[in-house]
Design a protein around this motif. Structure first.
Motif, PDB file in Angstrom:
ATOM      1  N   UNK A  21       0.795  -1.227   0.000  1.00 37.58           N
ATOM      2  CA  UNK A  21       0.000   0.000   0.000  1.00 37.58           C
ATOM      3  C   UNK A  21       0.826   1.276   0.000  1.00 37.58           C
ATOM      4  N   UNK A  22       2.135   1.180   0.011  1.00 38.54           N
ATOM      5  CA  UNK A  22       3.006   2.347   0.002  1.00 38.54           C
ATOM      6  C   UNK A  22       4.096   2.182  -1.051  1.00 38.54           C
ATOM      7  N   UNK A  23       4.520   3.315  -1.636  1.00 38.34           N
ATOM      8  CA  UNK A  23       5.695   3.316  -2.503  1.00 38.34           C
ATOM      9  C   UNK A  23       6.614   4.439  -2.054  1.00 38.34           C
ATOM     10  N   UNK A  24       7.892   4.289  -2.315  1.00 38.82           N
ATOM     11  CA  UNK A  24       8.865   5.321  -1.972  1.00 38.82           C
ATOM     12  C   UNK A  24       8.969   6.338  -3.101  1.00 38.82           C
ATOM     13  N   UNK A  25       9.519   7.500  -2.773  1.00 37.47           N
ATOM     14  CA  UNK A  25       9.759   8.510  -3.801  1.00 37.47           C
ATOM     15  C   UNK A  25      10.736   7.982  -4.847  1.00 37.47           C
ATOM     16  N   UNK A  26      11.738   7.241  -4.407  1.00 31.14           N
ATOM     17  CA  UNK A  26      12.725   6.690  -5.336  1.00 31.14           C
ATOM     18  C   UNK A  26      12.062   5.706  -6.298  1.00 31.14           C
ATOM     19  N   UNK A  39      -4.353   0.445  -5.223  1.00 31.35           N
ATOM     20  CA  UNK A  39      -4.202   1.841  -4.815  1.00 31.35           C
ATOM     21  C   UNK A  39      -3.109   1.931  -3.754  1.00 31.35           C
ATOM     22  N   UNK A  40      -2.162   2.843  -3.958  1.00 32.77           N
ATOM     23  CA  UNK A  40      -1.055   3.009  -3.019  1.00 32.77           C
ATOM     24  C   UNK A  40      -0.846   4.494  -2.727  1.00 32.77           C
ATOM     25  N   UNK A  41      -0.263   4.776  -1.569  1.00 35.51           N
ATOM     26  CA  UNK A  41       0.145   6.138  -1.233  1.00 35.51           C
ATOM     27  C   UNK A  41       1.636   6.304  -1.473  1.00 35.51           C
TER      28      UNK A  41
END
Length: 304
Positions: free
Chosen positions: A25-30, A125-127
């Motif tokens: 549910x999350x991704x990093x900026x990188x 869907x991820x933030x």
């Protein structure tokens, strides 16, 4: 860079990983920067400050305005199934797309978007962990050019209203007729009744305080200094400290439902608890005649 801590579990030292480790549910900026050109990645900004998207946004991102695109513009309700499907298709979202949401104000309204999408069973869907704040702090590229995606084909399911908490659900907790746990994620001053709402806001209630039985865990306690979610072990300990341990259903609330969406995301998506967001929140509860209220500060509305 994330810092890693060690925790002692059953006599063994384990690394305390960031919240996004092993999270779907999350991704990093990188990660996002490296995958911006993937046609299956659809980036949506949901910010609250007017003009922030137009001044510069993550390249390729489309803009959803929370107060017109994610809610019904006439009734106090979330967007309809038909309107949300139309908006997502216009944003180029397909059935096999992965949606990355981000925004300002520590992703409050991006998390609201994630909650609305969850109610309508929108998949993948991820933030973006840390949102605009982290993306900008790292000096990553922004574009003033409005995205012009082709039409998508996503299908939006009917709303699953079992994922929403309503006023009677909250009153039942206050009246001790429900075993659900209430988490008030507002500031300590709002919770105590010292103030009716944060300074400068338009949506107000004529009573201050909190719902009887609610515990207070301000949303900001769930994030690190850079706006990213704290490690899962820290989140679990934070909420367990006030009796929120996943053993009973949880209802989150704030003032209008956006900050509580952030905590809903932490509790449901990162910790896996059974959680509903009460989007009526204090502007509904605090304006409702006859409901029980706790107001430790004793502040009285003056009608000004």
């Amino acid at each position: 860079m994330k810092t890693f801590k060690k925790i002692l579990v059953a006599g063994a030292w384990l690394l305390s990983l960031p919240a996004l480790a092993n999270s779907p549910y999350l991704v990093t900026t990188d990660w996002l920067e490296k995958n911006l050109n993937d046609p299956k990645i659809k980036v949506i900004e949901v910010s609250v400050v007017p003009g922030v998207y137009e001044r510069g946004h993550i390249p390729g991102a489309v803009n959803f305005e929370w107060h017109t695109d994610l809610v019904d513009p006439v009734r106090r309700d979330i967007a309809t199934q038909q309107d949300l499907e139309k908006k997502l298709r216009a944003a180029g979202v397909n059935q096999d797309s992965t949606i990355i949401l981000y925004g300002d104000n520590n992703n409050w309204f991006a998390a609201w978007g994630a909650w609305v999408f969850d109610v309508y069973n929108v998949k993948n869907v991820k933030l973006l962990d840390g949102g605009r704040k982290k993306w900008e702090a790292e000096g990553r590229s922004l574009s003033p050019l409005a995205a012009a995606p082709g039409a998508g084909n996503v299908k939006v399911s009917a709303a699953n209203n079992a994922l929403r908490a309503r006023l009677p659900d909250v009153v039942a907790v206050a009246d001790k007729k429900s075993n659900a746990a209430l988490v008030d994620i507002r500031s300590a001053d709002e919770y105590s009744g010292k103030v009716f709402a944060p300074a400068g806001v338009q949506e107000l209630a004529v009573r201050a305080g909190h719902v009887p039985g609610a515990v207070n865990v301000p949303w900001g306690q769930a994030v690190a200094a850079d706006g990213t979610f704290k490690p899962v072990e820290e989140l679990r300990k934070l909420y367990a400290g006030v009796g929120i341990d996943g053993k009973r259903p949880v209802i989150t609330y704030c003032r209008i439902g956006e900050r509580s969406s952030h905590t809903w995301f932490a509790l449901k998506k990162l910790l896996g608890y059974e959680v509903r967001n009460y989007d009526g929140s204090w502007t509904e509860y605090g304006n409702t005649v006859g409901v029980p209220v706790n107001n430790p500060a004793g502040t009285v509305w003056g009608g000004r």
